[in-house]
Scaffold this motif. Structure first.
Motif, PDB file in Angstrom:
ATOM      1  N   HIS A 172      31.223  43.644  47.694  1.00 54.69           N
ATOM      2  CA  HIS A 172      31.288  42.353  48.369  1.00 54.69           C
ATOM      3  C   HIS A 172      31.803  41.272  47.436  1.00 54.69           C
ATOM      4  CE1 HIS A 172      27.344  42.365  46.466  1.00 54.69           C
ATOM      5  NE2 HIS A 172      27.186  41.074  46.704  1.00 54.69           N
ATOM      6  N   GLU A 173      32.461  40.300  48.041  1.00 52.53           N
ATOM      7  CA  GLU A 173      33.002  39.149  47.331  1.00 52.53           C
ATOM      8  C   GLU A 173      32.541  37.871  48.032  1.00 52.53           C
ATOM      9  OE1 GLU A 173      37.223  39.421  47.093  1.00 52.53           O
ATOM     10  OE2 GLU A 173      37.216  41.392  46.099  1.00 52.53           O
TER      11      GLU A 173
ATOM     12  N   CYS B  38      37.217  46.004  56.223  1.00 52.74           N
ATOM     13  CA  CYS B  38      36.665  44.803  55.595  1.00 52.74           C
ATOM     14  C   CYS B  38      35.922  43.988  56.651  1.00 52.74           C
ATOM     15  CB  CYS B  38      37.801  43.971  54.991  1.00 52.74           C
ATOM     16  SG  CYS B  38      37.266  42.419  54.235  1.00 52.74           S
TER      17      CYS B  38
ATOM     18  N   LYS C 294      34.091  46.988  52.522  1.00 53.56           N
ATOM     19  CA  LYS C 294      34.134  45.730  51.782  1.00 53.56           C
ATOM     20  C   LYS C 294      33.566  44.621  52.661  1.00 53.56           C
ATOM     21  CE  LYS C 294      37.291  42.653  49.267  1.00 53.56           C
ATOM     22  NZ  LYS C 294      38.714  42.445  48.823  1.00 53.56           N
TER      23      LYS C 294
END
Length: 269
Positions: free
Chosen positions: A139-140, A107, A3
């Motif tokens: 991904h954010e 992450c 992530k």
């Protein structure tokens, strides 16, 4: 699945971080930092300061890599190819960092100046990496306070006038002429002091360098009256630090003066 968090960290003040950004920082195992060299070592140090202030005592790793240079001497006709080449080389580095430094289930995070959606390449580079198909991740994006927001806040003014549009552009685009039908123009990435070309027009300027940092410089006034001062201050600051990041708002001066901004309580972005 790996992530990736793309975290907007504001224009330089650690207090610019939102609560969402602080929570995101505290969920990351690895932070990727691209070093722009000794001249811009302040930018790396500020990132470390932000982590020390907001990451608490939890364990995390910081992985640094050298940011590739971009050809800034290319003529206008070669600007896009030069940027494409730089982005490709930057994507190569980021892909390697994600593949080699981020284990499955971990992450990772990129701390992006200002807001990741405004004149920043990180999101596009991550999409390029995913399109290559060699490494996979989700991904954010965490929005941040941009230099534009910090600039107008520092000058205690609004970004737009009542019922009028605002345009955000680059110095390269502004050199082609002041946009028609727009009274307020925010200019970023202007290495050539393009505002000086408009000093004979009835414009007000709100200028800022190193906005949000301890070195912040703010100057405002009628462009015809303050353009020379801005040029002098800008040159001195660049010589002193070895680099400069500045942003400015150009505003057509209405009959009643330069401060007819949107009333309090109006819609905002």
């Amino acid at each position: 699945m790996r992530k990736i968090l793309v975290i907007g960290i504001g224009a330089g003040d650690p207090d610019h971080l939102t609560l969402q950004a602080v929570k995101a920082i505290n969920s990351a195992d690895v932070f990727f930092v691209l070093d722009k060299g000794e001249a811009k070592s302040d930018l790396v140090r500020l990132r470390h300061d932000i982590l020390q202030q907001h990451a608490g005592q939890r364990p995390y790793r910081v992985v640094q890599a050298q940011d590739p240079d971009r050809d800034r001497t290319a003529p206008s006709s070669g600007y896009s190819p030069a940027v494409d080449d730089w982005r490709r080389r930057r994507a190569d580095i980021c892909e390697r960092l994600i593949r080699e430094e981020l284990a499955d289930g971990e992450c990772g995070a990129f701390l992006v100046w200002g807001d990741p959606a405004l004149y920043d390449s990180t999101l596009g580079i991550l999409e390029d990496i995913l399109d290559r198909g060699e490494v996979s991740f989700v991904h954010e994006v965490v929005p941040g306070i941009s230099s534009v927001s910090a600039l107008v806040a520092g000058h205690r003014t609004g970004l737009n006038q009542v019922g009028r549009p605002v345009q955000i552009t680059t110095g390269r685009r502004l050199s082609e002429g002041f946009p028609s039908g727009v009274d307020d123009v925010v200019v970023m990435l202007d290495a050539h002091r393009t505002f000086s070309r408009f000093r004979d027009e009835d414009l007000h300027i709100y200028w800022g360098a190193y906005v949000g940092t301890p070195d912040e410089i703010l100057i405002s006034g009628r462009l015809s009256e303050v353009a020379d001062r801005i040029e002098t201050v800008r040159a001195e600051a660049r010589t002193r630090k070895g680099w400069i990041m500045d942003t400015y708002l150009l505003r057509r001066v209405p009959a009643q003066g330069p401060e007819q901004v949107a009333p309090e309580g109006g819609a905002g972005g």
